[in-house]
Design an enzyme around this catalytic site. Structure first.
Site, short mmCIF file in Angstrom:
data_model
loop_
_atom_site.label_atom_id
_atom_site.label_comp_id
_atom_site.label_asym_id
_atom_site.label_seq_id
_atom_site.Cartn_x
_atom_site.Cartn_y
_atom_site.Cartn_z
CG ASP A 121 -1.95 -1.08 1.20
OD1 ASP A 121 -2.43 -1.41 0.09
OD2 ASP A 121 -2.30 -1.60 2.27
CG ASP A 139 -6.51 -1.46 -1.54
OD1 ASP A 139 -6.68 -2.68 -1.73
OD2 ASP A 139 -5.63 -1.00 -0.80
#
Length: 164
Positions: A121, A139
């Protein structure tokens, strides 16, 4: 080739490619935990390793459970999405788009899980006390797919009630 398959292959390929490219750039250029402020500081570029699920959930579960959860369930979901996609009518463009973004996001994060054992991330949003934990383009693609499915469901509900 049917239009829905062109949407699936071209858009999902583009999303997965951009997701993997951005994750690799972050992986190669930032140390874990390193932060770079963006957009006036309310967004940060940060390298984060998510061994959990959706904002770090179940990250501390036993490895055997996590392997089943993080690889088995996404593979099952991917197969299910493809089967639903095959059954779609050609004119169901919004559903095709939603399933495509869901599929691409799931594939992008699954690649990370298989390759690294965690998801990379790299974007974090924080405005005052409000903070969104680090996330990535896969995401964003999944969230977009869920949003499009909700819009599609509302639209179909209104369409049915106006006919009824």
């Amino acid at each position: 080739m049917k239009r829905k398959y062109l949407i699936l292959f071209s858009l999902s390929g583009l999303i997965v490619a951009l997701d993997q490219l951005t994750k690799n750039l972050v992986y190669l250029n930032l140390s874990p935990g390193e932060e770079i402020p963006l957009l006036g500081g309310w967004m940060k570029l940060v390298r984060s390793h998510n061994s959990g699920f959706a904002f770090g959930l179940i990250g501390r579960a036993p490895d055997s459970l996590r392997d089943v959860f993080f690889v088995g369930i996404p593979v099952f979901a991917l197969v299910l999405i493809v089967l639903i996609f095959i059954k779609l009518q050609e004119e169901e463009n919004l559903t095709s788009l939603a399933l495509t973004t869901l599929l691409a996001g799931a594939v992008g994060n699954l690649i990370d899980r298989v390759q690294y054992g965690y998801v990379i991330d790299f974007l974090e949003v924080a405005v005052g006390w409000f903070r969104i934990p680090p996330f990535n383009l896969a995401d964003c693609s999944i969230v977009a797919g869920v949003f499009l499915m909700c819009v599609n469901t509302l639209y179909r509900g209104q369409e049915r009630s106006s006919r009824g």
